[in-house]
Design a protein around this motif. Sequence first.
Motif, PDB file in Angstrom:
ATOM      1  N   ASN A 105       0.860  -1.175   0.000  1.00  0.00           N
ATOM      2  CA  ASN A 105       0.000   0.000   0.000  1.00  0.00           C
ATOM      3  C   ASN A 105       0.901   1.231   0.000  1.00  0.00           C
ATOM      4  OD1 ASN A 105      -1.551   2.272   1.053  1.00  0.00           O
ATOM      5  ND2 ASN A 105      -3.161   0.791   1.494  1.00  0.00           N
ATOM      6  N   ASP A 106       1.014   1.886  -1.142  1.00  0.00           N
ATOM      7  CA  ASP A 106       1.930   3.022  -1.274  1.00  0.00           C
ATOM      8  C   ASP A 106       1.542   4.185  -0.374  1.00  0.00           C
ATOM      9  OD1 ASP A 106       3.385   1.579  -3.054  1.00  0.00           O
ATOM     10  OD2 ASP A 106       2.946   2.814  -4.813  1.00  0.00           O
ATOM     11  N   GLU A 107       0.241   4.404  -0.172  1.00  0.00           N
ATOM     12  CA  GLU A 107      -0.193   5.490   0.707  1.00  0.00           C
ATOM     13  C   GLU A 107       0.242   5.225   2.145  1.00  0.00           C
ATOM     14  OE1 GLU A 107      -2.093   4.043  -1.527  1.00  0.00           O
ATOM     15  OE2 GLU A 107      -2.879   5.639  -2.834  1.00  0.00           O
ATOM     16  N   ARG A 108       0.073   3.986   2.591  1.00  0.00           N
ATOM     17  CA  ARG A 108       0.472   3.640   3.960  1.00  0.00           C
ATOM     18  C   ARG A 108       1.987   3.711   4.115  1.00  0.00           C
ATOM     19  NH1 ARG A 108      -1.627  -1.495   4.540  1.00  0.00           N
ATOM     20  NH2 ARG A 108       0.368  -2.406   3.926  1.00  0.00           N
ATOM     21  N   TYR A 109       2.722   3.275   3.092  1.00  0.00           N
ATOM     22  CA  TYR A 109       4.183   3.342   3.125  1.00  0.00           C
ATOM     23  C   TYR A 109       4.639   4.792   3.269  1.00  0.00           C
ATOM     24  CZ  TYR A 109       9.060   2.454   1.844  1.00  0.00           C
ATOM     25  OH  TYR A 109      10.440   2.376   1.855  1.00  0.00           O
ATOM     26  N   ALA A 110       4.052   5.674   2.459  1.00  0.00           N
ATOM     27  CA  ALA A 110       4.427   7.095   2.504  1.00  0.00           C
ATOM     28  C   ALA A 110       4.096   7.694   3.867  1.00  0.00           C
ATOM     29  CB  ALA A 110       3.703   7.862   1.398  1.00  0.00           C
ATOM     30  N   ALA A 111       2.939   7.346   4.403  1.00  0.00           N
ATOM     31  CA  ALA A 111       2.529   7.882   5.701  1.00  0.00           C
ATOM     32  C   ALA A 111       3.482   7.432   6.807  1.00  0.00           C
ATOM     33  CB  ALA A 111       1.106   7.434   6.022  1.00  0.00           C
ATOM     34  N   ASP A 112       3.843   6.155   6.801  1.00  0.00           N
ATOM     35  CA  ASP A 112       4.762   5.634   7.816  1.00  0.00           C
ATOM     36  C   ASP A 112       6.127   6.308   7.705  1.00  0.00           C
ATOM     37  OD1 ASP A 112       2.808   3.945   8.727  1.00  0.00           O
ATOM     38  OD2 ASP A 112       3.562   2.163   7.717  1.00  0.00           O
ATOM     39  N   ILE A 114       6.894   9.302   6.352  1.00  0.00           N
ATOM     40  CA  ILE A 114       6.825  10.710   6.744  1.00  0.00           C
ATOM     41  C   ILE A 114       6.728  10.841   8.261  1.00  0.00           C
ATOM     42  CG2 ILE A 114       5.380  12.786   6.662  1.00  0.00           C
ATOM     43  CD1 ILE A 114       4.663  11.965   3.760  1.00  0.00           C
ATOM     44  N   GLU A 115       5.887  10.030   8.867  1.00  0.00           N
ATOM     45  CA  GLU A 115       5.699  10.085  10.311  1.00  0.00           C
ATOM     46  C   GLU A 115       7.004   9.811  11.051  1.00  0.00           C
ATOM     47  OE1 GLU A 115       3.915  11.203  13.402  1.00  0.00           O
ATOM     48  OE2 GLU A 115       2.522  10.836  11.739  1.00  0.00           O
ATOM     49  N   TYR A 116       7.768   8.849  10.551  1.00  0.00           N
ATOM     50  CA  TYR A 116       9.012   8.453  11.218  1.00  0.00           C
ATOM     51  C   TYR A 116      10.122   9.487  11.035  1.00  0.00           C
ATOM     52  CZ  TYR A 116      12.918   5.499  12.696  1.00  0.00           C
ATOM     53  OH  TYR A 116      14.021   4.999  13.356  1.00  0.00           O
ATOM     54  N   HIS A 117      10.172  10.140   9.851  1.00  0.00           N
ATOM     55  CA  HIS A 117      11.311  11.006   9.525  1.00  0.00           C
ATOM     56  C   HIS A 117      11.019  12.500   9.616  1.00  0.00           C
ATOM     57  CE1 HIS A 117      13.982   7.786   8.160  1.00  0.00           C
ATOM     58  NE2 HIS A 117      12.946   7.235   7.558  1.00  0.00           N
ATOM     59  N   LYS A 118       9.774  12.892   9.844  1.00  0.00           N
ATOM     60  CA  LYS A 118       9.433  14.315   9.735  1.00  0.00           C
ATOM     61  C   LYS A 118      10.127  15.209  10.753  1.00  0.00           C
ATOM     62  CE  LYS A 118       5.106  13.827  12.393  1.00  0.00           C
ATOM     63  NZ  LYS A 118       5.373  14.688  13.537  1.00  0.00           N
ATOM     64  N   GLU A 119      10.571  14.649  11.869  1.00  0.00           N
ATOM     65  CA  GLU A 119      11.215  15.482  12.884  1.00  0.00           C
ATOM     66  C   GLU A 119      12.642  15.884  12.510  1.00  0.00           C
ATOM     67  OE1 GLU A 119       9.602  16.750  15.320  1.00  0.00           O
ATOM     68  OE2 GLU A 119       7.786  15.616  14.860  1.00  0.00           O
ATOM     69  N   MET A 120      13.323  15.052  11.718  1.00  0.00           N
ATOM     70  CA  MET A 120      14.737  15.316  11.432  1.00  0.00           C
ATOM     71  C   MET A 120      15.047  15.550   9.953  1.00  0.00           C
ATOM     72  SD  MET A 120      16.260  15.625  14.223  1.00  0.00           S
ATOM     73  CE  MET A 120      17.911  15.762  13.535  1.00  0.00           C
ATOM     74  N   LYS A 121      14.197  15.046   9.058  1.00  0.00           N
ATOM     75  CA  LYS A 121      14.474  15.234   7.631  1.00  0.00           C
ATOM     76  C   LYS A 121      13.603  16.348   7.075  1.00  0.00           C
ATOM     77  CE  LYS A 121      16.168  10.700   6.148  1.00  0.00           C
ATOM     78  NZ  LYS A 121      16.057   9.655   5.105  1.00  0.00           N
ATOM     79  N   SER A 122      14.179  17.117   6.158  1.00  0.00           N
ATOM     80  CA  SER A 122      13.415  18.182   5.527  1.00  0.00           C
ATOM     81  C   SER A 122      12.347  17.591   4.608  1.00  0.00           C
ATOM     82  CB  SER A 122      14.341  19.075   4.702  1.00  0.00           C
ATOM     83  OG  SER A 122      14.834  18.365   3.571  1.00  0.00           O
ATOM     84  N   THR A 143      -0.337  12.924   1.397  1.00  0.00           N
ATOM     85  CA  THR A 143       0.028  12.319   2.679  1.00  0.00           C
ATOM     86  C   THR A 143       0.739  13.330   3.570  1.00  0.00           C
ATOM     87  OG1 THR A 143       0.306  10.217   1.517  1.00  0.00           O
ATOM     88  CG2 THR A 143       1.157  10.333   3.750  1.00  0.00           C
ATOM     89  N   TRP A 144       1.608  14.131   2.980  1.00  0.00           N
ATOM     90  CA  TRP A 144       2.321  15.159   3.757  1.00  0.00           C
ATOM     91  C   TRP A 144       1.326  16.139   4.377  1.00  0.00           C
ATOM     92  CZ3 TRP A 144       7.264  16.051   5.332  1.00  0.00           C
ATOM     93  CH2 TRP A 144       7.550  17.326   5.827  1.00  0.00           C
ATOM     94  N   LEU A 145       0.354  16.544   3.600  1.00  0.00           N
ATOM     95  CA  LEU A 145      -0.645  17.494   4.089  1.00  0.00           C
ATOM     96  C   LEU A 145      -1.459  16.882   5.229  1.00  0.00           C
ATOM     97  CD1 LEU A 145      -1.756  20.338   3.594  1.00  0.00           C
ATOM     98  CD2 LEU A 145      -3.409  19.341   2.019  1.00  0.00           C
ATOM     99  N   ASP A 146      -1.783  15.609   5.102  1.00  0.00           N
ATOM    100  CA  ASP A 146      -2.559  14.927   6.151  1.00  0.00           C
ATOM    101  C   ASP A 146      -1.785  14.848   7.463  1.00  0.00           C
ATOM    102  OD1 ASP A 146      -4.698  14.527   4.491  1.00  0.00           O
ATOM    103  OD2 ASP A 146      -4.179  12.460   3.971  1.00  0.00           O
ATOM    104  N   ILE A 147      -0.475  14.595   7.361  1.00  0.00           N
ATOM    105  CA  ILE A 147       0.327  14.359   8.566  1.00  0.00           C
ATOM    106  C   ILE A 147       0.922  15.639   9.140  1.00  0.00           C
ATOM    107  CG2 ILE A 147       2.435  13.244   9.444  1.00  0.00           C
ATOM    108  CD1 ILE A 147       1.846  10.936   7.515  1.00  0.00           C
ATOM    109  N   VAL A 148       1.489  16.462   8.292  1.00  0.00           N
ATOM    110  CA  VAL A 148       2.198  17.659   8.747  1.00  0.00           C
ATOM    111  C   VAL A 148       1.297  18.887   8.738  1.00  0.00           C
ATOM    112  CG1 VAL A 148       4.170  19.170   8.318  1.00  0.00           C
ATOM    113  CG2 VAL A 148       4.392  16.697   7.977  1.00  0.00           C
ATOM    114  N   GLY A 149       0.387  18.935   7.782  1.00  0.00           N
ATOM    115  CA  GLY A 149      -0.461  20.110   7.640  1.00  0.00           C
ATOM    116  C   GLY A 149       0.218  21.165   6.792  1.00  0.00           C
TER     117      GLY A 149
END
Length: 207
Positions: A105-112, A114-122, A143-149
Amino acid sequence: MTVTGIKEFDKSRVEIEIDDTYTFILYKGEVRTYGIKENQELSEDNYRKIMEEVLPKRAKMRAMNLLKNRSYTAFQLREKLQKGGYPGCIIKEALDYVTGFGYVNDERYAADYIEYHKEMKSRNRIYMDLIKRGISKEIFESTWLDIVGEDKKELEKEQIISWMRKKHFAAQTADFKEKQKMAAFLYRKGFETESIRNALSLDITII
């Protein structure tokens, strides 16, 4: 259909060429089982068994075994199966099979990711990482918009400050050369120039 070539693929498998076109890979024992010999005819029945029974089952099992150890995007899994020498139609059947069960599931892969790396990766670095893994721009953006806003700049500011603290870099006391070095480091991490410039002007306390 005529077997026009049998070539070594590895110690246990061979490539079978039919009518001067690469067709599939079989184990050497299977070559004997189906009576495949160079410059001889391959029966329609044996060809059907190989293409409709033997290879689809093997490709599905291979895909399932790969997914036991880690997540894959559809693109990554397709690459793995291509390296195994499976024909395109067999790869599609295997991908449809594992996707149908929700194992890919590419959407789930992207979400996981982003969630894992968003604190340290640009955002840019995460985007490039996911594009290389076969995630589409549309899936990433959504997916970025859903998770980060939408507050991208504030997130980047926090990420840059975190990196500066890890590097024990104090913007208020750093000289021009030190700021240039830090700016280059942050740029390589994928942060935007404006975000870097703003962060380097902050009075940040190093803990």
